[in-house]
Design an enzyme around this catalytic site. Structure first.
Site, mmCIF file in Angstrom:
data_model
loop_
_atom_site.group_PDB
_atom_site.id
_atom_site.type_symbol
_atom_site.label_atom_id
_atom_site.label_comp_id
_atom_site.label_asym_id
_atom_site.label_seq_id
_atom_site.Cartn_x
_atom_site.Cartn_y
_atom_site.Cartn_z
ATOM 1 N N ALA A 1 0.900 -1.171 0.349
ATOM 2 C CA ALA A 1 0.329 -0.206 -0.009
ATOM 3 C C ALA A 1 0.952 1.544 -0.188
ATOM 4 O O ALA A 1 0.404 2.088 -0.409
ATOM 5 C CB ALA A 1 -0.507 -0.025 0.263
ATOM 6 N N GLY A 2 1.998 1.052 0.630
ATOM 7 C CA GLY A 2 3.428 2.347 0.311
ATOM 8 C C GLY A 2 2.275 3.420 2.041
ATOM 9 O O GLY A 2 3.354 4.188 1.901
ATOM 10 N N THR B 1 5.465 1.989 3.934
ATOM 11 C CA THR B 1 6.744 3.074 4.312
ATOM 12 C C THR B 1 7.130 3.572 3.492
ATOM 13 O O THR B 1 7.849 5.031 4.838
ATOM 14 C CB THR B 1 7.490 1.433 4.398
ATOM 15 O OG1 THR B 1 6.696 0.017 5.070
ATOM 16 C CG2 THR B 1 8.845 1.950 4.877
ATOM 17 N N GLU C 1 8.905 -1.294 11.047
ATOM 18 C CA GLU C 1 8.959 -2.365 10.460
ATOM 19 C C GLU C 1 10.306 -3.273 9.878
ATOM 20 O O GLU C 1 10.257 -2.754 9.155
ATOM 21 C CB GLU C 1 7.934 -3.445 10.472
ATOM 22 C CG GLU C 1 7.524 -4.436 10.795
ATOM 23 C CD GLU C 1 6.177 -5.373 10.081
ATOM 24 O OE1 GLU C 1 5.737 -6.888 10.940
ATOM 25 O OE2 GLU C 1 5.252 -4.559 9.188
ATOM 26 N N ASP D 1 5.424 2.894 10.641
ATOM 27 C CA ASP D 1 4.544 2.557 9.314
ATOM 28 C C ASP D 1 4.325 0.385 9.548
ATOM 29 O O ASP D 1 3.035 -0.041 8.655
ATOM 30 C CB ASP D 1 5.362 1.399 7.635
ATOM 31 C CG ASP D 1 6.529 0.434 8.682
ATOM 32 O OD1 ASP D 1 6.388 0.090 9.840
ATOM 33 O OD2 ASP D 1 7.542 0.078 7.691
#
Length: 367
Positions: free
Chosen positions: A183-184, A186, A203, A254
Site C-alpha cells: 500500500a505504500g 513505509t 517494521e 509504518d
C-alpha cells in the site's frame, strides 16, 4: 537545498511569501526561513530589495528543480530581461544543492557569486552559519567576515510564515500508518518523518526466515511466522516507543501492534489463533498505542502492481483473494476502534511519491 529569494517591485514582502508558499506546494518541505533583510539594489540603480534565504527539502533532481523554479518565477509575474540586473517582482536563485558541485548549461551550483553579496550572506548566515561551501571550503560565517561587499542589509521586523506549520502533525505524539501489503505505508511514513522532524519507527522483517517459506506453504509455516512477528514487533515497539528522542517532534511508524492479530486471524487455525490472541494480549498490555491511526486503502489491482514492482521474489505469488482478506481484517478492526482515532485514506487513484499534490492531499486529510 538553500535558495535565495528577492523582490523590489510591488508588495515585496507579499511577493516573497507567495514564492515560499509556491515552492512548498511544488518543490518540497520548507525546513527553515531566514529573517527578511532590506538592501540597496545590487549592480544597478533601482528600488530597495527585500531578501531572504530558505532551506527546502526536495526529492527532485537538480535539472527538474531549476525548470520548476523558472516556472514558478514566471507564474509569480517575473519577466526576464537580457539587459543584466533589473528590477523584478521575484527572483529565486539556487545557492546550494546539498554539498553537490554542478556545472550545466542552465545551472551552476554553488552559486558563483554568493560569497560576494551581503544580501545573500546575511540571511544565509542566520540559518546555515556552519554550512561549508563545497568549493571554497569555508563556512558561511567565515565568508561573511571576509566579504568585500560594502552594502549592509537591514533586518526588518516583519517575517515570513512557514507553510509547513499549517499541517501541525506534531499535535499527535504518535501516529501509526497501516495498510495492506504494497500500500505504500513505509514510504509515506518515511516521507512524513523527513519533512516534519518525526522519529521514524519501521517494521523490521525483511530477514525473517519464515516469510519466504510461508508464501510457499502457508499451512505449515503460518504459526511460527506469526509467533516470530509477534516477538519481533513487541521487542521493537518496546525499544522504539520507550526511548523518546528529545530532538524529534513526534513519532510515526509504518505498523501497529494490532497488525499481528489481523494477519494471524487470516493465517492461523481457530485453536492457534486463540492461543496467539492470549499471548498478544499479555505482551502488548503495557505498550503505548498510537494517538492517530491512518489506514491507507488501495484496491487489490494496484496492490498487486506495487508488489510486482518492488520485486520481492517471495511475494510474487500473493493472490488477490489473500489481499481482500487482509483488507477485510483491517476494516473490521477499524469498525471497533474509537471514533476520531482512525482515519481511512483511499489512495487507489493517488501517486504520492511522484506527485507532490497527491502527497499534500494526504497530509491535509491527516491534519
Amino acid at each position: 537545498m538553500l535558495l535565495s529569494l528577492g523582490s523590489n517591485q510591488g508588495n515585496s514582502l507579499e511577493n516573497l511569501q507567495n514564492a515560499v508558499d509556491q515552492l512548498f506546494l511544488e518543490l518540497g518541505s520548507v525546513k527553515q526561513i531566514s529573517p527578511v533583510y532590506k538592501t540597496k539594489s545590487w549592480g544597478f540603480e533601482g528600488a530597495d530589495f527585500l531578501n531572504c534565504v530558505i532551506l527546502i527539502q526536495t526529492r527532485l533532481e537538480s535539472a527538474a528543480v531549476i525548470d520548476l523554479i523558472l516556472t514558478i518565477e514566471k507564474e509569480l509575474g517575473r519577466v526576464r530581461s537580457t539587459q543584466g540586473y533589473t528590477d523584478r517582482l521575484i527572483d529565486i536563485d539556487i545557492l546550494f544543492y546539498g554539498d553537490k558541485i554542478l556545472y550545466t548549461e542552465k545551472l551552476e551550483v554553488p552559486h558563483p557569486r554568493l560569497h560576494q553579496r551581503n544580501f545573500v550572506l546575511y540571511p544565509l548566515n542566520d540559518i546555515a552559519t556552519t554550512f561549508e561551501h563545497p568549493v571554497l571550503k569555508k563556512e558561511i560565517r567565515e565568508l561573511l567576515k571576509e566579504t568585500t561587499d560594502q552594502l549592509i542589509p537591514e533586518k526588518i521586523t516583519e517575517s515570513l510564515k512557514n507553510p509547513n506549520s499549517a499541517y501541525n502533525l506534531s499535535a499527535q505524539n504518535y501516529i501509526a500508518i497501516e495498510g495492506n501489503i504494497g500500500a505504500g505505508k513505509t514510504t509515506l511514513a518515511s516521507m512524513i518523518s523527513e519533512d516534519f522532524n518525526a522519529k521514524l519507527i519501521l517494521e523490521r522483517f525483511k530477514d525473517n526466515p519464515f516469510l519466504p517459506k510461508f508464501y510457499e506453504d502457508q499451512a505449515r509455516y503460518a504459526f511460527p511466522l506469526e509467533m516470530s512477528f509477534l516477538a519481533d514487533r513487541y521487542q521493537q515497539l518496546l525499544d522504539d516507543i520507550g526511548q523518546y528522542d528529545l530532538f524529534k517532534d513526534f513519532m510515526i511508524g509504518d505498523y501497529d501492534c494490532f497488525k499481528s492479530l489481523i494477519f494471524a486471524k487470516i493465517t492461523l487455525t481457530e485453536e492457534e489463533y486463540n492461543l496467539y490472541k492470549k499471548l498478544h494480549g499479555i505482551m502488548y498490555r503495557e505498550i503505548a498505542r498510537p494517538d492517530l491511526y491512518i489506514y491507507l486503502y488501495q484496491n487489490p489491482e494496484r496492490l498487486l502492481e506495487n508488489i510486482k514492482k518492488r520485486g520481492r521474489s517471495y511475494e510474487q505469488d500473493i493472490s488477490e483473494n489473500y489481499l481482500l482478506k487482509i483488507n477485510k481484517g483491517y476494516l473490521n478492526m477499524i469498525k471497533n476502534s474509537s471514533p476520531g482515532k482512525v482515519k481511512i485514506i483511499d489512495i487507489s487513484e493517488l501517486d504520492f511519491v511522484k506527485n507532490r499534490a497527491d502527497y499534500l492531499s494526504i497530509l491535509n486529510q491527516i491534519k
